[in-house]
Write an enzyme that holds these catalytic residues in place. Sequence first.
Site, PDB file in Angstrom:
ATOM      1  N   LYS B  68      -9.146 -14.907   8.780  1.00 35.08           N
ATOM      2  CA  LYS B  68      -9.529 -15.460   7.476  1.00 35.08           C
ATOM      3  C   LYS B  68      -9.302 -16.977   7.517  1.00 35.08           C
ATOM      4  O   LYS B  68      -8.327 -17.452   8.111  1.00 35.08           O
ATOM      5  CB  LYS B  68      -8.691 -14.803   6.371  1.00 35.08           C
ATOM      6  CG  LYS B  68      -9.164 -15.124   4.953  1.00 35.08           C
ATOM      7  CD  LYS B  68      -8.363 -14.324   3.921  1.00 35.08           C
ATOM      8  CE  LYS B  68      -8.738 -14.690   2.487  1.00 35.08           C
ATOM      9  NZ  LYS B  68      -7.965 -13.939   1.485  1.00 35.08           N
ATOM     10  N   SER B 143     -10.452 -11.984  -2.219  1.00 34.86           N
ATOM     11  CA  SER B 143     -10.990 -13.144  -1.574  1.00 34.86           C
ATOM     12  C   SER B 143     -11.253 -12.969  -0.082  1.00 34.86           C
ATOM     13  O   SER B 143     -11.946 -13.794   0.519  1.00 34.86           O
ATOM     14  CB  SER B 143     -10.033 -14.326  -1.787  1.00 34.86           C
ATOM     15  OG  SER B 143      -8.777 -14.054  -1.168  1.00 34.86           O
ATOM     16  N   SER B 167      -6.655  -9.231  -2.907  1.00 36.16           N
ATOM     17  CA  SER B 167      -7.654  -9.892  -2.068  1.00 36.16           C
ATOM     18  C   SER B 167      -7.927  -9.244  -0.724  1.00 36.16           C
ATOM     19  O   SER B 167      -8.899  -9.582  -0.064  1.00 36.16           O
ATOM     20  CB  SER B 167      -7.248 -11.354  -1.826  1.00 36.16           C
ATOM     21  OG  SER B 167      -7.501 -12.123  -2.974  1.00 36.16           O
TER      22      SER B 167
END
Lengths: 480, 488
Positions: B68, B143, B167
Amino acid sequence: MGKYNVTIGLEMHCEVSKTASKVFSNAKNEYTDIANSNISPYDMGFPGVLPVVNKEAVRMSLMMGEILNCHPPKYMYFERKNYYYPDMPKNYQITQNPPEECAGMGGYIDIEREDGSTFRVDIDNIHLEEDSARMTHLYDTSIIDYNRAAVPLLELVTGPCLHSAEDAVAFLEYIRAIYQYCGISEADSKKGQVRCDVNISISEDDTLGTKVEMKNVNSFSGVHDAIVYEVKRQSELKDAGRYDEVEQETRRWDEETGTTIRMRSKVDAIDYKYFVEPNIPKFKITEEWLEKIRKSIPELPYERKAKYMTNYSLSAYDAGILIKDINIASYFENCINLGCDPKIVANWITGNILGYVYKNDIEIQNLFVTPERLTIILSSMAKGDISSKQAKELFSMVLEREEEPKEIMKKEGMQQISDDTTITSVIIEVLDENKEQITDYKNGKTNMFDYFVGQVMKKTRGQANPVKVKEILTNELANR
Amino acid sequence: MKYMNLSITEIHEKLKNGEVTSEELISESLELTHIVQEKCNAFVTIFDDAKKENDTDSLLSGIPYGIKDNYSTKGALTTGSSNTLRDYIPFFDATAVSKLSSLGAIPVNKTAMDEFGLGGTGTTGATGVQRNPWDLTRMCAGSSSGSAAAVAAGVYPYALGSDTGDSIRKPAAFCGIVGYKPTYGMISRYGLFPFASSLDHCGVLTRYVRDAAIVVDAIKGIDEADMTSWDSSHIHLNDDLNADVSGKKLFYIKELCDLANYQNATEELKAHLNNFHETLKICKNLGMQVDEVSIDPKLIRAIPSVYQVISCAEATSNLSNLTGLIFGPRGEGDNYLEMMKDHRTKGFSPLIKRRLVIGSYVLQTQNQERYFKNAQRARRLIVDAIKEQFKKYDAMVSPVSTGPAKLLDGSVDMLNEDTLALEDQLQIGNFGGFPSITIPNGFINDLPVGINITGECFEDQKVLNIAYALESSMDYKGQIAPLIGGDK
């Protein structure tokens, strides 16, 4: 200090200089002139960095709390103080937020004045935080050195309990000495390690007047001058019936002009939006640890002062000067350990040595006349090898030439003549050359005696032992 | 697809017996990366020159994975999907990343996300919207949107994610995969771009519960750079993974899971809750006890606002290092304040700006007691209420979100007062730092949905075992998204 009651509160920031690393990062905690050399990603606020508390810095903060008779915290934790300024790359400072729990709360310390009287200073709190980067403002630009960012900083806050510039300075000097004695900080103003904020108000009665804060006063003489200036400024306004112009505000002490300059009013005060730092878990301060810290508190300056007075029969004044700076005290003790007479050394330090050190703005520990060299000078004097006048000359020469005292004594033929035969022969020579003056002396002009001594000294280039000279001269004159 | 659709242990076996080389895995993964980038816009950076660095005995050695974009990666662009860090190349690795590197794992891309993790849709990142590989007209949720899309599409067996509200666990559900956030502090956050430090967790997205155990085993551990990390050397998630969960006691919260709470329930919500209750039957068949528990509805309703207040407040402070002065694009202006304002005005998306204003507002001295301090108190009450249940129960189960992935065009209103708490309830896991895992538990209208299992702090093994047993009793294990549909 004039007709008004003056009330002063101090905030003394002192960098902890004796930890290996910084308070929240593993960068080296060391003063250096090479900018941006002791830095880690944390110190510059790079994304993803986290604070790691330096346990040694916490220990030192708790020790200071104990010395200042404060309540210790049950739990230690930190808070974020949020504000935007280029010297704070994260744009928040990790600090503590009294009256929330911090390193030490609600204490006091008694301070001795030079005249021997004492006064008590209330300690509101002492707390641990990180320092900001150092900014230097040039004509049209500013430069930043991040070496100082995240260096541990202890902020000590007093109550509004001081009433004169002299007391304020006496307090600050004593606290600085404690920092040095405890091995917490060099507390060197020249390195910017000690900075003060000064709060001042004046009043005609017991109530407190309007508080004016002066920020970033960087020396104790600055604190003194700033207080004197600000009291005068406020008093003049009050005298003129314009006290309402004294506003609750923050002013800056300007060293160069010797004046204070308005920075911002209370209404413009920044909202720091404090909240508990989430990356540092609260940790319990155990009674065991506190006890260990209490036991490890070294001999403090006033304890040392009492010892000097008792053991070495020094005056309170002299002892007070010696303990003010740990380096001076160490110098003194080193000399004693090398066999010097305490009273004579004390006189030398408070006189010749500190005179030279202050005049030339150097540190006693960097003085070329080390305790070893001073001991040679003083023992030569004690043995009668050189006169006290010569000892002073020798001291100056050693400093000037940076040569060993023995070398200089040899080169300069600097030794006291104490040998009776040599002195007698010089005296006879002098008397033989001054027959008229002998007659004058015999006729009652007793001050001619000093003239003869002077002549003997002149012939021996000052090396004759003056006591011996007087002794033999008296005999020789009696024989004529 | 040849290998990237397999599990970590399967790929590891094939590497060991020489059926495939790491180079072949990398090239397959990169090929898939480009396809998924084209279809889903899942990546910020693609490491086309990725290569094997070191060989180790680890199960992860030689196997590609995704990072990420809020994990600091030394020498590789790391933006947190924000324009404020448009060209930022860190000079240090996040602890999780350096641990994986030392084991020989091979990062092949940095995955796109909601800007700095502030956002739950996968639509607010600087490189645009992430599309759901099951249906390109739908969102991945966020996210960790890029990581979820990539793992679901079979680019590699796992990707790193981070979880502040849900997330990891919500995008996992929307993309039909596994999303696991271990107990707070089990994985060091050093090098993770902070959003809200007291809620931020590192974690992983996989297609198998075992893979989640393997990856977390590799990246967990006490780290002297993170004071909130703890020693988990006695925990061996993969070795101790055990599907025998009979006798375990589960609970679900009536105020969230009972269809009777939702008078205006959509068909989707009805199907979702029914599916959840069907899964509970499977739990019972596995020998587990499942009870309905009532929690004070006031506390349940407070969840979204508690989260909003605390996360925004911490974010306001955490993101204040973004000035464009030391790193990030320099703003224009005559002095540092103007430069900073310009940098932040141009750099942040409107969503972040809104949240930063909220954060600043709730922290102001005159508001702090009413908002921030009260939110902290409510957080404590919510956590205590759940912890009270953990004294009697091994884990809490809940449906993730209110149904499958939402449409990107916003034709379905996300903010429904009735379902707000259900939508956000995974935040309980962040409030308490609880271990929490989402696994797929079915399909609604051909779109995957998920179920979440959350346990008491430090009981990660128990949570994983329950998930592992349940996963093995359903048909969704290891599923790969078909990458079909959509107008692009």
